[in-house]
Motif scaffolding. Structure first.
Motif, mmCIF file in Angstrom:
data_model
loop_
_atom_site.group_PDB
_atom_site.id
_atom_site.type_symbol
_atom_site.label_atom_id
_atom_site.label_comp_id
_atom_site.label_asym_id
_atom_site.label_seq_id
_atom_site.Cartn_x
_atom_site.Cartn_y
_atom_site.Cartn_z
ATOM 1 N N ILE A 420 -34.121 -97.668 -13.658
ATOM 2 C CA ILE A 420 -34.160 -98.482 -14.869
ATOM 3 C C ILE A 420 -32.726 -98.666 -15.338
ATOM 4 O O ILE A 420 -32.007 -97.693 -15.556
ATOM 5 C CB ILE A 420 -34.993 -97.799 -15.961
ATOM 6 C CG1 ILE A 420 -36.430 -97.698 -15.519
ATOM 7 C CG2 ILE A 420 -34.907 -98.575 -17.259
ATOM 8 C CD1 ILE A 420 -37.245 -96.768 -16.356
ATOM 9 N N SER A 421 -32.333 -99.914 -15.460
ATOM 10 C CA SER A 421 -30.924 -100.189 -15.761
ATOM 11 C C SER A 421 -30.506 -99.566 -17.079
ATOM 12 O O SER A 421 -31.215 -99.659 -18.083
ATOM 13 C CB SER A 421 -30.714 -101.699 -15.782
ATOM 14 O OG SER A 421 -30.052 -102.074 -16.950
ATOM 15 N N GLY A 422 -29.379 -98.909 -17.049
ATOM 16 C CA GLY A 422 -28.916 -98.204 -18.235
ATOM 17 C C GLY A 422 -28.675 -99.125 -19.405
ATOM 18 O O GLY A 422 -28.924 -98.761 -20.550
ATOM 19 N N VAL A 425 -31.907 -99.721 -21.113
ATOM 20 C CA VAL A 425 -32.361 -98.540 -21.841
ATOM 21 C C VAL A 425 -31.510 -98.338 -23.085
ATOM 22 O O VAL A 425 -32.007 -98.075 -24.175
ATOM 23 C CB VAL A 425 -32.272 -97.299 -20.931
ATOM 24 C CG1 VAL A 425 -32.478 -96.051 -21.738
ATOM 25 C CG2 VAL A 425 -33.297 -97.391 -19.845
ATOM 26 N N TYR A 426 -30.190 -98.539 -22.890
ATOM 27 C CA TYR A 426 -29.293 -98.298 -24.005
ATOM 28 C C TYR A 426 -29.231 -99.504 -24.935
ATOM 29 O O TYR A 426 -28.756 -99.413 -26.051
ATOM 30 C CB TYR A 426 -27.902 -97.970 -23.454
ATOM 31 C CG TYR A 426 -26.906 -97.642 -24.533
ATOM 32 C CD1 TYR A 426 -27.170 -96.622 -25.441
ATOM 33 C CD2 TYR A 426 -25.727 -98.362 -24.664
ATOM 34 C CE1 TYR A 426 -26.280 -96.326 -26.431
ATOM 35 C CE2 TYR A 426 -24.833 -98.064 -25.653
ATOM 36 C CZ TYR A 426 -25.104 -97.045 -26.536
ATOM 37 O OH TYR A 426 -24.229 -96.757 -27.522
ATOM 38 N N ARG B 14 -29.128 -89.883 -14.411
ATOM 39 C CA ARG B 14 -30.475 -89.996 -14.982
ATOM 40 C C ARG B 14 -31.512 -89.356 -14.062
ATOM 41 O O ARG B 14 -32.413 -88.649 -14.507
ATOM 42 C CB ARG B 14 -30.809 -91.462 -15.223
ATOM 43 C CG ARG B 14 -30.190 -92.016 -16.467
ATOM 44 C CD ARG B 14 -30.938 -93.246 -16.933
ATOM 45 N NE ARG B 14 -30.858 -94.321 -15.956
ATOM 46 C CZ ARG B 14 -29.840 -95.167 -15.890
ATOM 47 N NH1 ARG B 14 -28.849 -95.080 -16.735
ATOM 48 N NH2 ARG B 14 -29.827 -96.119 -14.993
ATOM 49 N N SER B 100 -25.971 -93.056 -21.164
ATOM 50 C CA SER B 100 -26.838 -93.260 -20.008
ATOM 51 C C SER B 100 -28.302 -93.016 -20.313
ATOM 52 O O SER B 100 -29.153 -93.573 -19.646
ATOM 53 C CB SER B 100 -26.409 -92.360 -18.861
ATOM 54 O OG SER B 100 -26.642 -91.033 -19.225
ATOM 55 N N GLY B 102 -29.510 -92.564 -23.861
ATOM 56 C CA GLY B 102 -29.846 -93.253 -25.091
ATOM 57 C C GLY B 102 -30.021 -92.355 -26.295
ATOM 58 O O GLY B 102 -30.303 -92.814 -27.376
#
Lengths: 630, 235
Positions: A420-422, A425-426, B14, B100, B102
């Motif tokens: 899942i692309s950071g 997510v961020y 991650r 990375s 969150g």
């Protein structure tokens, strides 16, 4: 048990991937995980999880109907498995829906806050009730395991007694919401492609769901037989495919006749995304299974039968996907964004299906779903550990599975979480629209006709003291109506009165008049009229000569209805006073406010001369003050 | 080098973090299940609960160990404090989490000086522990190859991290050290649930598991030589 364990291993991997995505979706929202936009709010999760899932589970009610209602005892061996499939299917629908709902924790709202105009309301209730019915239908299988516990045994007995009513209720609920899922799309004739949109789309959904249910039972039975190395139930499968072929034939006729009668036939031969999807869907969902099922020689071959059933299942699920999002206006015309599900949406859906499958296998292995439980030769205390120098012996099959499956889950979860692309997510996601208080704060000045004479509307008073919810005025969902007008609640405002007492005039105790005394026969504009026309009826002044005084402003009496209270005050009184002020210089000097509202509406604060009470509110930028206030 | 660094900081981090957290939960739950299953299979279902509880508490609060091996225990505690506090509370690490995954704890992170001092403490305590392990005959006998390897691997990110944070070096060397630092950290994350480092979650139930699964009589370890009739023999 090699096959089933390998298959379960794959399922656990998928479940791991799906869990990672699901957690991301729950924390970071739909924007981080899906390709859904405001333009396409419904996508893969609605098409596959909800509409496909509900249709896939149709096998439950079809087989239950054949077995318990029509008395086809031939289907007895697969009835329990079919009901279990349906139960888990609906469970999957509910879990899938939780991911698609923007605020999943509000799912209970439809139980309390009713919106009986919405087909989705009906679908929600039916799915909820049907899930409960399926649970009760399947409960005896679980309760059988505990014959010694008194309460459970009694419950088992009761459930067996009410089985037929439950089945009937299940069929009723199923037919209701299978079709209602189609009804959802009745409201979007301009959004859905004309090959799919139809006024009978509820019926199409119901018939296709029955086809799908039958084929799904074939697929489910054959897959589990293959995995557990059990013999195929050939005679039942033959019967099922025969019934399915009739249903498919009916579905095909229904589909094409609907298209031709509606006049959408030209779309069948236009080149374009919609047409290709349509023909692909038809070939996969109808033609291939129909050809296989309808010829006895072909359907005897189990491999080909399986291929036919599984293409049919995929085809009708594909139909739901088409209706659910792929053939919508934005995909066909290039307006807005093109929607295609992201890998995360697909993985969550597959994960939900895997979960349902794993539960299915659990029940197969631990409860008497089939007549004979599958036996695991490797498990139990009697099993001899195999010593092989190449492999590490982890224990019995049960222990080995436990170790392997959890490891697969953890590893797959990690991989998906890494993939899942950071940024997503961020990512900050969408900016929230701030929700503020209603414009005007506590008090609104409503000046509908912009003549600078407004009415003070006490918003807070209405919402707090009168216990009126926002929805009462703001969301009536009436066409072209943003909010409710005052008179819709205060309905006596513009109510006209009746100055002529009709019954008194005709009764013997009153004026004792004949109907024809006033309603005369005569002609008007060259036409003969009987007694009922206004134009040939006497007016009040015909008898009551002195009804209108000589100096009255009102001269004409067209109807015996009086004007409404507010009209009388606002038009007659204020109009008269206004003209008086204009003509009378002395009066204007002494009482300049004679025609102002505050003359009568003493409590009406914005119009008072001393504006002390209003000063606090003036700082609020939302309050619009009428210009004529001094 | 840059792409490797980005990969190690992003997806690999991650992945390893998820594997660590879920893996630890998995190991814990599997051990619990094994413990319950062991009792259901056993014929003698009596378990000395009080004794097991006392032993477990004794393991978590190492008062008993202090009496037996005071120096070793003290160094071990120092090592564990540094091992846990430094990587978790360092500002840069909190930033890495923020970027990375969150979420982060940027507000409560350690200052640079305390962190570098703690790192030095940890490194020296770690080296001392390994030396003590090698020097003691009994410890050496029960140790496997990996029991020396994992502590050494644990020290790699500490040493590289200290170099990156406190020593003036050329940018290229800095990047190499940083990459080794992050990659070794990721490797440790992945290895935590799969190796003996999992004792961070298994410690509270290890005595419980042993008591249930193996049905040891209280003080059986001390008396095993006597019971086997091999008193005074060479190990």
């Amino acid at each position: 048990m090699e096959r089933i364990n390998r298959f379960k291993f794959v399922l656990w991997c998928i479940l791991g991937i799906a869990s990672a995505v699901a957690i991301t979706r729950l924390i970071f929202g739909l924007g981080a995980t899906t390709n859904l936009t405001d333009n396409t709010p419904w996508g893969f999760w609605i098409g596959f999880d909800v509409m496909g899932g509900v249709a896939l589970a149709a096998g439950g009610f079809v087989i239950a109907a054949f077995n318990y209602i029509f008395g086809k005892k031939k289907f007895q061996p697969i009835a329990r498995a079919a009901i279990l499939t349906a139960f888990l299917g609906y469970l999957a629908v509910v879990i899938g829906l939780l991911f698609d709902l923007g605020l999943p924790w509000n799912i209970w709202h439809m139980v309390i806050f009713w919106n009986p105009h919405s087909p989705l309301f009906e679908v929600g209730w039916c799915v909820m009730l049907y899930l409960a019915v399926l649970f009760l239908e399947f409960m005896p299988v679980i309760l059988e395991r505990f014959p010694n516990l008194n309460i459970l045994a009694k419950l088992h007995h009761t459930l067996n007694k009410i089985r037929i009513p439950l089945v009937v209720l299940g069929i009723m609920l199923s037919t209701l919401h299978q079709s209602s899922l189609g009804s959802l799309f009745l409201t979007m004739p301009y959004r859905l492609h004309p090959l799919w949109w139809s006024p009978i789309i509820p019926l199409i959904f119901l018939v296709s769901a029955i086809c799908l249910g039958l084929m799904m039972v074939i697929v489910e039975s054959m897959t589990s037989s293959y995995l557990y190395k059990k013999e195929y139930e050939t005679h039942i499968l033959d019967k099922l495919s025969k019934i399915a072929s009739f249903m498919l034939l009916f579905y095909m006729i229904l589909r094409f006749s609907d298209i031709i009668i509606r006049g959408a036939a030209p779309f069948l031969f236009v080149s374009g995304w919609g047409t290709y999807l349509f023909w692909f869907e038809l070939i996969v969902s109808i033609f291939v299974p129909l050809i296989i099922f309808i010829i006895p020689a072909i359907r005897k071959n189990t491999t080909i039968l399986y291929i036919g059933a599984i293409t049919g299942v995929m085809g009708i699920v594909f139909n739901r996907l088409n209706v659910g999002g792929l053939t919508h206006l934005n995909n066909l015309s290039g307006i807005g964004t093109f929607y295609f599900p992201s890998w995360m949406e697909i993985s969550v859906s597959l994960g939900v299906v895997s979960l349902a499958m794993l539960l299915f296998f659990y029940f197969i292995e631990n409860y008497k779903v089939w007549d004979n439980k599958p036996i695991d030769l490797d498990s139990g205390h009697t099993a001899v550990p195999k010593f092989n120098t190449n492999y590490v012996y982890l224990g019995t099959t049960k222990v080995t599975n436990r170790i392997k499956f959890t490891f697969a889950f953890v590893f797959a979860f990690g991989l998906a979480f890494a993939a899942i692309s950071g940024e997503k997510v961020y990512g900050e996601g969408f900016h929230k629209t701030p929700v503020t208080k209603a414009k005007g704060g506590d008090t609104l000045v409503i000046d509908g006709n912009r003549d600078n004479y407004g009415v003070q509307f006490k918003h807070k008073f209405h919402s707090d003291s009168l216990h009126i919810t926002c929805v009462t005025c703001h969301h009536l969902n009436k066409p072209k109506d943003k909010n409710t007008q005052c008179f819709e609640c205060h309905n006596d405002m513009y109510l006209t009165g009746d100055a002529f007492r009709h019954d008194w005039h005709t009764s013997a105790q009153g004026a004792n008049l004949d109907c024809f005394k006033c309603h005369k026969q005569g002609n008007s504009k060259g036409k003969e009229y009987l007694h009922n026309m206004k134009s040939v009826t006497d007016s009040c002044t015909n008898c009551h000569n002195d009804l209108i005084p000589a100096n009255s402003k009102t001269r004409l009496l067209k109807t015996y209805k009086t004007v409404s209270y507010s009209d009388a005050m606002h038009n007659l009184c204020i109009g008269c006073h206004d003209s008086l002020i204009k003509s009378d210089v002395v009066l204007k000097a002494r009482k300049p406010d004679l025609a102002l509202c505050s003359n009568c509406h003493i409590k009406s604060q914005p119009y008072r001369k001393d504006k002390i009470i209003f000063e606090g509110v003036q700082k609020n930028k939302w309050v619009v003050l009428p210009g004529r206030i001094k | 080098m840059d792409s490797l660094l980005e990969f190690a900081k992003g997806p690999l981090f991650r992945f390893s973090f998820a594997v660590m957290i879920l893996g630890l939960i998995r190991v814990f739950i599997l051990s619990l299940i094994n413990g319950f299953e062991a009792k259901s299979k056993a014929k003698d279902k009596v378990i000395p609960k009080n004794f097991v509880t006392k032993l477990t508490l004794g393991f978590i609060l190492p008062i008993r160990a202090f009496r037996v091996k005071p120096v070793y225990s003290f160094i071990s505690i120092l090592f564990h404090i540094g091992l846990l506090l430094t990587p978790i509370l360092l500002f840069d690490h909190a930033l890495l989490f923020d970027n990375s995954i969150g979420f982060s704890w940027l507000n409560i992170s350690l200052s640079g000086t305390i962190a570098s001092n703690l790192t030095l403490f940890t490194i020296s305590a770690g080296i001392l522990l390994i030396i003590l392990r090698i020097s003691d005959k009994k410890s050496r006998f029960i140790s496997r190859k990996q029991d020396f390897l994992w502590p050494l691997l644990l020290l790699v990110p500490f040493i590289t991290g200290y170099v990156c944070g406190n020593v003036v070096i050329s940018p290229l060397t800095y990047k190499t050290f940083l990459t080794i630092h992050i990659l070794s950290g990721d490797l440790i994350f992945i290895l935590i649930p799969l190796t003996k480092i999992a004792h961070c979650v298994l410690l509270p139930i290890s005595q419980w598991i042993t008591a249930r699964a193996w049905k040891f009589v209280p003080e059986a370890g001390e008396n095993i030589e006597k019971i086997l009739g091999k008193e005074g023999q060479k190990l």
